[in-house]
Design a protein around this motif. Structure first.
Motif, mmCIF file in Angstrom:
data_model
loop_
_atom_site.group_PDB
_atom_site.id
_atom_site.type_symbol
_atom_site.label_atom_id
_atom_site.label_comp_id
_atom_site.label_asym_id
_atom_site.label_seq_id
_atom_site.Cartn_x
_atom_site.Cartn_y
_atom_site.Cartn_z
ATOM 1 N N THR A 80 11.407 7.687 -5.845
ATOM 2 C CA THR A 80 11.330 7.482 -7.304
ATOM 3 C C THR A 80 9.891 7.387 -7.802
ATOM 4 O OG1 THR A 80 11.460 5.063 -7.070
ATOM 5 C CG2 THR A 80 13.542 6.262 -7.289
ATOM 6 N N SER A 81 8.929 7.737 -6.965
ATOM 7 C CA SER A 81 7.517 7.517 -7.303
ATOM 8 C C SER A 81 7.036 8.331 -8.499
ATOM 9 C CB SER A 81 6.633 7.809 -6.090
ATOM 10 O OG SER A 81 6.753 9.172 -5.698
ATOM 11 N N LYS A 82 7.667 9.463 -8.775
ATOM 12 C CA LYS A 82 7.193 10.313 -9.863
ATOM 13 C C LYS A 82 7.738 9.886 -11.228
ATOM 14 C CE LYS A 82 6.074 14.540 -7.343
ATOM 15 N NZ LYS A 82 5.875 13.859 -6.059
ATOM 16 N N ALA A 83 8.717 8.999 -11.247
ATOM 17 C CA ALA A 83 9.264 8.508 -12.511
ATOM 18 C C ALA A 83 8.378 7.401 -13.066
ATOM 19 C CB ALA A 83 10.682 7.982 -12.313
ATOM 20 N N LEU A 84 8.140 7.416 -14.369
ATOM 21 C CA LEU A 84 7.334 6.377 -15.001
ATOM 22 C C LEU A 84 8.141 5.086 -15.145
ATOM 23 C CD1 LEU A 84 5.661 8.495 -17.840
ATOM 24 C CD2 LEU A 84 4.706 7.898 -15.603
ATOM 25 N N HIS A 85 7.421 3.992 -15.245
ATOM 26 C CA HIS A 85 8.060 2.679 -15.411
ATOM 27 C C HIS A 85 9.071 2.697 -16.557
ATOM 28 C CE1 HIS A 85 8.154 -1.812 -15.612
ATOM 29 N NE2 HIS A 85 8.310 -1.580 -16.895
ATOM 30 N N GLN A 134 14.489 -2.702 -8.199
ATOM 31 C CA GLN A 134 15.242 -2.352 -6.999
ATOM 32 C C GLN A 134 14.971 -0.911 -6.562
ATOM 33 O OE1 GLN A 134 16.658 -4.281 -4.963
ATOM 34 N NE2 GLN A 134 16.675 -6.145 -6.208
ATOM 35 N N LEU A 135 14.837 -0.009 -7.504
ATOM 36 C CA LEU A 135 14.525 1.372 -7.133
ATOM 37 C C LEU A 135 13.143 1.458 -6.486
ATOM 38 C CD1 LEU A 135 15.913 3.443 -10.140
ATOM 39 C CD2 LEU A 135 16.852 3.281 -7.834
ATOM 40 N N ARG A 136 12.192 0.707 -7.014
ATOM 41 C CA ARG A 136 10.848 0.706 -6.443
ATOM 42 C C ARG A 136 10.803 -0.044 -5.110
ATOM 43 N NH1 ARG A 136 9.206 4.632 -9.540
ATOM 44 N NH2 ARG A 136 7.566 4.209 -11.076
ATOM 45 N N THR A 137 11.783 -0.898 -4.866
ATOM 46 C CA THR A 137 11.842 -1.629 -3.606
ATOM 47 C C THR A 137 12.592 -0.851 -2.534
ATOM 48 O OG1 THR A 137 11.807 -3.751 -4.791
ATOM 49 C CG2 THR A 137 12.588 -3.782 -2.511
ATOM 50 N N LEU A 138 13.761 -0.317 -2.898
ATOM 51 C CA LEU A 138 14.627 0.355 -1.924
ATOM 52 C C LEU A 138 14.242 1.816 -1.713
ATOM 53 C CD1 LEU A 138 18.032 -1.097 -3.183
ATOM 54 C CD2 LEU A 138 16.742 -1.828 -1.164
ATOM 55 N N PHE A 139 13.790 2.481 -2.769
ATOM 56 C CA PHE A 139 13.501 3.916 -2.701
ATOM 57 C C PHE A 139 12.149 4.225 -3.361
ATOM 58 C CE2 PHE A 139 18.082 3.134 -3.201
ATOM 59 C CZ PHE A 139 18.550 3.642 -2.003
ATOM 60 N N PRO A 140 11.078 3.600 -2.915
ATOM 61 C CA PRO A 140 9.791 3.768 -3.591
ATOM 62 C C PRO A 140 9.241 5.191 -3.556
ATOM 63 C CG PRO A 140 9.517 2.605 -1.504
ATOM 64 C CD PRO A 140 10.986 2.690 -1.758
ATOM 65 N N GLU A 141 9.378 5.844 -2.435
ATOM 66 C CA GLU A 141 8.836 7.201 -2.322
ATOM 67 C C GLU A 141 9.638 8.180 -3.166
ATOM 68 O OE1 GLU A 141 7.725 10.557 1.082
ATOM 69 O OE2 GLU A 141 8.420 8.558 1.677
ATOM 70 N N PRO A 175 0.811 -1.228 0.000
ATOM 71 C CA PRO A 175 0.000 0.000 0.000
ATOM 72 C C PRO A 175 0.843 1.275 0.000
ATOM 73 C CG PRO A 175 -0.920 -1.596 1.521
ATOM 74 C CD PRO A 175 0.407 -2.147 1.078
ATOM 75 N N GLU A 176 2.094 1.172 0.464
ATOM 76 C CA GLU A 176 2.989 2.337 0.502
ATOM 77 C C GLU A 176 3.775 2.504 -0.798
ATOM 78 O OE1 GLU A 176 1.542 0.938 4.029
ATOM 79 O OE2 GLU A 176 3.095 -0.170 2.926
ATOM 80 N N GLY A 177 3.653 1.555 -1.740
ATOM 81 C CA GLY A 177 4.331 1.683 -3.023
ATOM 82 C C GLY A 177 5.608 0.898 -3.164
ATOM 83 N N LYS A 178 5.916 0.023 -2.215
ATOM 84 C CA LYS A 178 7.119 -0.799 -2.316
ATOM 85 C C LYS A 178 6.839 -2.011 -3.183
ATOM 86 C CE LYS A 178 10.541 -3.221 0.536
ATOM 87 N NZ LYS A 178 10.961 -3.540 1.928
ATOM 88 N N VAL A 190 15.575 10.382 -11.935
ATOM 89 C CA VAL A 190 14.379 9.591 -11.620
ATOM 90 C C VAL A 190 14.070 9.640 -10.131
ATOM 91 C CG1 VAL A 190 14.646 8.067 -13.603
ATOM 92 C CG2 VAL A 190 15.668 7.412 -11.407
ATOM 93 N N GLY A 191 14.724 10.559 -9.421
ATOM 94 C CA GLY A 191 14.446 10.758 -8.005
ATOM 95 C C GLY A 191 15.346 9.995 -7.060
ATOM 96 N N PHE A 192 16.322 9.269 -7.591
ATOM 97 C CA PHE A 192 17.220 8.501 -6.730
ATOM 98 C C PHE A 192 18.001 9.438 -5.813
ATOM 99 C CE2 PHE A 192 21.463 6.477 -6.130
ATOM 100 C CZ PHE A 192 21.055 5.343 -5.437
ATOM 101 N N PRO A 193 17.990 9.183 -4.495
ATOM 102 C CA PRO A 193 18.716 10.055 -3.553
ATOM 103 C C PRO A 193 20.210 9.722 -3.593
ATOM 104 C CG PRO A 193 17.647 8.277 -2.353
ATOM 105 C CD PRO A 193 17.249 8.114 -3.792
ATOM 106 N N LEU A 194 20.897 10.325 -4.527
ATOM 107 C CA LEU A 194 22.273 9.926 -4.833
ATOM 108 C C LEU A 194 23.221 10.223 -3.673
ATOM 109 C CD1 LEU A 194 23.942 8.676 -7.091
ATOM 110 C CD2 LEU A 194 24.426 10.983 -7.923
ATOM 111 N N SER A 195 23.882 9.180 -3.229
ATOM 112 C CA SER A 195 24.969 9.263 -2.260
ATOM 113 C C SER A 195 25.786 7.997 -2.439
ATOM 114 C CB SER A 195 24.432 9.350 -0.815
ATOM 115 O OG SER A 195 23.855 8.116 -0.430
ATOM 116 N N ASP A 196 27.001 7.995 -1.937
ATOM 117 C CA ASP A 196 27.838 6.798 -2.065
ATOM 118 C C ASP A 196 27.170 5.595 -1.403
ATOM 119 O OD1 ASP A 196 29.705 8.276 -3.416
ATOM 120 O OD2 ASP A 196 31.035 8.564 -1.692
ATOM 121 N N GLN A 197 26.567 5.830 -0.258
ATOM 122 C CA GLN A 197 25.925 4.733 0.472
ATOM 123 C C GLN A 197 24.735 4.166 -0.293
ATOM 124 O OE1 GLN A 197 24.528 5.818 4.368
ATOM 125 N NE2 GLN A 197 23.597 3.829 4.769
#
Length: 363
Positions: A277-282, A268-275, A138-141, A322-329
């Protein structure tokens, strides 16, 4: 509830129509499947089609029940909408909208124990043709794997008047998703030979190659026609490539072997960072994933040309777009999940090539 894949070949839809003025005559077509439809989709799509749908149903003395869902494709919401459909005595579900609405409508029909008709308002994915859904929390994961259905979709209705009004971004997303099939089927190889895989998958590869070439060649013409809302032969062809042909390619593979690194990046983006990357289309995420896919296939000389193509159609070319919160980690977290997947060979050279491939979209 099972939703597991089986060994059968399912080619997506029992009956497909692709024509102008389709909605005004859907009552005649609906008689094959039911008498009381439950139409489910987001508010924008419902507003777009409802007046014409009601006219078409009225001509045949039929009425529909309308359900609205703007959230994620999840089991809980689908069960609730299925109960609503059953409460109103509906005997067929019509999914209305984009790819997410198609997946949700199929899931609603599964729980309502009815057939499903897909009525896409954009050509953003092949979801209107494929007999499975991408399902989320329900949260988009993203939940693992596809939720598969025992039978094909009952019908696919493509109203060309509606398709002529879709935003270019959605059509481009569908083109990138369609183009991915050729590059992903040959995952890790520059070329795929007939003796290197099952013949049905190779047939799918040849269709995917044809689709890739045609979509590239017609892009400028198609986008110009769409900007003028002109349903040209070239635009009709692109819709056909994006939805049924890509669905047929998936069917030839029985849902296995037609996806690789590009779709794994999406998952993986939809699993790890769903919120985030939510605005990017499939298709936008998959299209971005084609850059490392191409490099991993050994086609490094093609990468910059493809990156320029993505820029030309205003599609993302790096993870941050695509909204990925870019950092080394975060980047290490993403790469670690991907490098251990079935799509990356585990020898040192392949893992190193994959790392180089991912670096191409890390900025």
């Amino acid at each position: 509830m099972h939703g597991l894949a089986d060994t059968s070949y399912k080619f997506g839809t029992g009956r497909m129509l692709m024509e102008h003025g389709l909605l005004e005559h859907i009552g005649d077509e609906l008689r094959y499947f039911g008498k009381r439809p439950y139409l489910i989709g987001g508010p924008t799509a419902q507003a777009l089609i409802r007046p014409r749908i009601e006219e078409g149903l009225h001509k045949s003395g039929l009425i529909g029940t309308y359900g609205v869902h703007a959230g994620h494709v999840c089991h809980q919401a689908a069960r609730e909408k299925a109960q609503e459909a059953q409460l109103h005595g509906c005997d067929v579900v019509i999914a209305v909208g984009g790819g997410r609405a198609m997946d949700f409508g199929k899931l609603v029909a599964y729980y309502a124990n009815t057939s499903v008709i897909c009525l896409p308002t954009s050509a953003s994915t092949c979801a209107a043709y494929t007999p499975f859904s991408l399902v989320y929390s329900p949260e988009g994961k993203a939940l693992p794997g596809n939720f598969c259905y025992d039978l094909e979709n009952a019908a696919l209705w493509i109203d060309l008047d509606i398709m002529a009004m879709q935003p270019p971004r959605y059509l481009i997303s569908g083109m990138l998703d369609a183009m991915a099939k050729m590059l992903e089927i040959k995952n890790g190889r520059q070329q795929l030979h007939a003796d290197a895989c099952p013949k049905p998958l190779y047939a799918g590869y040849l269709l995917a190659q044809y689709s890739y070439e045609q979509l590239l060649a017609s892009t400028d013409t198609v986008l110009r026609d769409l900007a003028e809302h002109r349903m040209s032969p070239a635009l009709q062809d692109t819709i056909f490539f994006n939805i049924p042909l890509t669905g047929i390619i998936s069917g030839l593979s029985r849902g296995v072997g037609q996806s690789a690194i590009a779709h794994a990046i999406y998952y993986q983006l939809r699993t790890l960072f769903p919120e985030e990357t939510s605005k990017a289309l499939h298709g936008e995420i998959v299209g971005l994933g084609l850059i490392p896919q191409m490099y991993y296939n050994g086609e490094a000389d093609q990468v910059e040309g493809f990156r320029h193509f993505l820029q030309h159609v205003q599609a993302p070319t790096c993870l941050s777009e695509v909204g990925f919160p870019l950092s080394d980690q975060h980047f290490e977290q993403l790469c670690s999940a991907l490098v251990s997947s079935e799509y990356v060979a585990q020898d040192a050279a392949s893992r190193a090539r994959f790392a180089q491939a991912m670096a191409l979209i890390a900025h």
